[in-house]
Scaffold this active site. Structure first.
Site, PDB file in Angstrom:
ATOM      1  CG  HIS A  58     -19.512  27.406  47.349  1.00  6.94           C
ATOM      2  ND1 HIS A  58     -18.277  27.249  48.070  1.00  6.94           N
ATOM      3  CD2 HIS A  58     -19.641  28.645  47.739  1.00  6.94           C
ATOM      4  CE1 HIS A  58     -17.961  28.390  48.885  1.00  6.94           C
ATOM      5  NE2 HIS A  58     -18.885  29.259  48.606  1.00  6.94           N
ATOM      6  CG  ASP A  61     -17.180  24.203  46.815  1.00  8.32           C
ATOM      7  OD1 ASP A  61     -16.406  25.070  45.966  1.00  8.32           O
ATOM      8  OD2 ASP A  61     -17.364  24.736  47.663  1.00  8.32           O
ATOM      9  CG  MET A  92     -24.337  25.977  54.993  1.00  6.17           C
ATOM     10  SD  MET A  92     -23.175  26.348  53.584  1.00  6.17           S
ATOM     11  CE  MET A  92     -21.793  26.816  54.649  1.00  6.17           C
ATOM     12  CD  GLU A 185     -20.101  34.280  54.590  1.00  8.29           C
ATOM     13  OE1 GLU A 185     -20.623  33.194  54.606  1.00  8.29           O
ATOM     14  OE2 GLU A 185     -18.668  34.469  54.743  1.00  8.29           O
ATOM     15  CE  LYS A 187     -14.096  39.263  51.985  1.00  7.61           C
ATOM     16  NZ  LYS A 187     -13.602  38.163  50.975  1.00  7.61           N
ATOM     17  CD  GLU A 221     -15.338  34.581  56.809  1.00  9.69           C
ATOM     18  OE1 GLU A 221     -15.977  33.833  56.195  1.00  9.69           O
ATOM     19  OE2 GLU A 221     -14.350  34.929  56.419  1.00  9.69           O
ATOM     20  CG  HIS A 224     -16.510  38.263  55.785  1.00  8.16           C
ATOM     21  ND1 HIS A 224     -17.415  37.669  55.068  1.00  8.16           N
ATOM     22  CD2 HIS A 224     -15.313  37.657  55.501  1.00  8.16           C
ATOM     23  CE1 HIS A 224     -16.678  36.557  54.501  1.00  8.16           C
ATOM     24  NE2 HIS A 224     -15.436  36.779  54.655  1.00  8.16           N
ATOM     25  CG  ASP A 249     -18.623  31.300  57.305  1.00  2.25           C
ATOM     26  OD1 ASP A 249     -18.689  31.588  56.290  1.00  2.25           O
ATOM     27  OD2 ASP A 249     -19.593  30.135  57.784  1.00  2.25           O
ATOM     28  CG  ASP A 259     -11.768  36.994  53.747  1.00  2.00           C
ATOM     29  OD1 ASP A 259     -12.736  36.504  52.960  1.00  2.00           O
ATOM     30  OD2 ASP A 259     -11.572  36.658  54.985  1.00  2.00           O
ATOM     31  CG  ASP A 261     -11.184  33.389  54.826  1.00  2.00           C
ATOM     32  OD1 ASP A 261     -11.176  33.249  53.541  1.00  2.00           O
ATOM     33  OD2 ASP A 261     -11.732  34.035  55.443  1.00  2.00           O
ATOM     34  CG  ASP A 291     -15.552  30.360  54.990  1.00  2.00           C
ATOM     35  OD1 ASP A 291     -16.166  31.299  54.700  1.00  2.00           O
ATOM     36  OD2 ASP A 291     -14.852  29.612  54.367  1.00  2.00           O
TER      37      ASP A 291
HETATM   38  C1  DIG Z   1     -16.817  33.317  52.136  1.00  2.00           C
HETATM   39  O1  DIG Z   1     -16.413  33.890  53.367  1.00  2.00           O
HETATM   40  C2  DIG Z   1     -18.065  32.675  51.734  1.00  2.00           C
HETATM   41  C3  DIG Z   1     -18.057  31.746  50.714  1.00  2.00           C
HETATM   42  O2  DIG Z   1     -16.870  31.025  51.055  1.00  2.00           O
HETATM   43  C4  DIG Z   1     -19.287  30.831  51.129  1.00  2.00           C
HETATM   44  O3  DIG Z   1     -20.095  31.254  50.028  1.00  2.00           O
HETATM   45  C5  DIG Z   1     -19.525  31.432  52.607  1.00  2.00           C
HETATM   46  C6  DIG Z   1     -20.029  30.054  53.021  1.00  2.00           C
HETATM   47  O4  DIG Z   1     -19.599  29.784  54.609  1.00  2.00           O
HETATM   48  N1  DIG Z   1     -18.435  32.022  52.725  1.00  2.00           N
HETATM   49 MN    MN Z   2     -13.725  35.006  54.616  1.00  2.00          MN
HETATM   50 MN    MN Z   3     -17.733  32.818  54.797  1.00  2.00          MN
END
Ligand code: DIG
Ligand code: MN
Ligand code: MN
Length: 391
Positions: A58, A61, A92, A185, A187, A221, A224, A249, A259, A261, A291
């Site tokens: 990001h 980051d 990315m 993406e 969620k 993802e 998600h 992801d 979430d 992860d 991710d």
């Molecule tokens: C969360 O799952 C999102 C953020 O971490 C980011 O914007 C995106 C990139 O993989 N996934």
């Molecule tokens: Mn996530």
């Molecule tokens: Mn993600």
């Protein structure tokens, strides 16, 4: 000479991690950080050590939101050197449109026109930064694009606001000749009570309404779609079928939880197996982006084990998927359960009045069809034997 590890990360898999993943200091909504914060160049060194292909970020980051231009220049210089020293790519980039309080009620869907404009400006600058490092995929995760009460936002207007931002940013990428492909993406919730365009299917429909749908795809993802109780493999299949799987992801997640992860494959091994099989069978050639982040109890040494584990599990499952495709007993059953019939297939492949007339008058013995054997238990147990390592 040491025997080569057959499950060492393969650069052709394009395994990537975000700065925010292995750099996660372990803060959660109920506790403070448990690991020292490490700098972007240190994260690049860590990923180089574990054998990753690349690193993503990001905007904030890499460069904190209040960094001075000189501080930003120093950070970029250090990071660029670390990328070179570790042979890492940056496939990315993305924008943090969710941490700063200004986005407390959304970015592109904020009820404040100036916040929406600021979010688009911040994304333009994030795209500039990503392009500096060669990124060609730009991810959009609208973590704050939602509501807790539908009294606060018109859901149709919110989709229109998102479309306006995406159309503008597609034009910006073209005007700058960045060559980005955008990956949306989904969620369903967290940190908002309800997030707009909640699952990958919504995103696929939304893309079709954009001015430049060809440059926009999805970044599904695992966690998600699992949060929404969906079969992630089927969501990815829909994206592949639409030619829209621009990024992915990878992580893992218990169903019906926040979430999490988790490390890839660490919870639902069977789902992970069929996901890897789908990606490899379809010759997916994008990044395999983890991710995910290590358990809050892990120290930096264990964070490296986390990163290695994500890639190792993928490589092991890839080898198992290849064996599933070569397994004579399994393939014999797959052949048996897929009953082909040339006559009916030609009738339904293309509509003609003749085909319609023939199909309309065909006599089917539905009782005989209903009695056809489907040895799914045998097939699934052979699959489980293979996944559990006894086949
Ligand atoms: C969360 O799952 C999102 C953020 O971490 C980011 O914007 C995106 C990139 O993989 N996934
Ligand atoms: Mn996530
Ligand atoms: Mn993600």
């Amino acid at each position: 000479m040491a025997r080569k590890d057959p499950f060492a990360p393969d650069p052709k898999m394009r395994f990537t991690f975000g700065l925010w993943t292995v750099g996660n200091p372990g803060r959660d909504p109920f506790g403070e950080p448990v690991r020292d914060r490490i700098e972007p160049w240190q994260i690049a060194d860590l990923l180089g050590e574990v054998g990753a292909y690349g690193v993503n970020f990001h905007d904030n980051d890499l460069i904190s939101i209040d960094a001075t231009p000189n501080q930003a220049a120093d950070i970029k210089r250090q990071f660029r050197k670390a990328l070179r020293d570790n042979g890492l790519k940056v496939p990315m980039a993305t924008t943090n449109l969710f941490s700063d309080p200004v986005f407390k009620d959304g970015a592109f869907t904020s009820n404040d026109a100036k916040v929406r404009a600021y979010a688009i400006q911040k994304t333009m600058r994030g795209m500039d930064l990503g392009a500096e490092f060669g990124a060609k995929i730009y991810v959009f995760w609208g973590g704050r694009e939602g509501s807790e009460s539908d009294a606060t936002k018109d859901p149709v207007e919110s989709i229109k606001r998102t479309r306006e931002a995406m159309n503008f940013l597609c034009e910006y990428s073209m005007s700058q000749k960045y060559g980005y492909r955008f990956a949306l993406e989904a969620k369903p919730n967290e940190p908002r009570g309800h997030i707009f365009n909640a699952v990958t299917g919504n995103m696929l429909a939304f893309i079709a309404t954009l001015d430049h749908p060809g440059m926009v795809g999805v970044n599904p993802e695992v966690a998600h779609e699992h949060m929404a109780g969906l079969n992630f493999v089927h969501q990815v299949a829909a994206a592949l079928d639409a030619g829209k799987l621009f990024h992915i992801d990878l992580n893992d997640q218990e169903f019906g939880r926040y979430d999490q992860d988790f490390r890839f494959g660490s919870v639902n091994l069977k789902h992970a197996f069929f996901l890897v099989k789908l990606l490899e069978d379809s010759r997916y050639n994008g990044s395999r982006h983890f991710d995910a982040h290590a358990y809050r109890q892990s120290n930096h040494a264990d964070v490296k084990a986390f990163a290695r584990g994500c890639m190792r599990t993928y490589m092991i499952l890839k080898e198992k998927a290849e064996r599933w495709n070569r397994d004579r007993s399994i393939q014999s059953l797959v052949h048996q359960i897929n009953r082909h019939d040339r006559a009916t297939a030609t009738l339904t492949r293309n509509f003609t009045k003749t085909n319609a007339r023939k199909l309309h008058s065909t006599v089917f013995d539905r009782r005989k069809l209903a009695r056809q054997p489907l040895p799914y238990e045998k097939l699934d147990q052979l699959t489980m034997d293979l996944i559990m390592g006894v086949r």
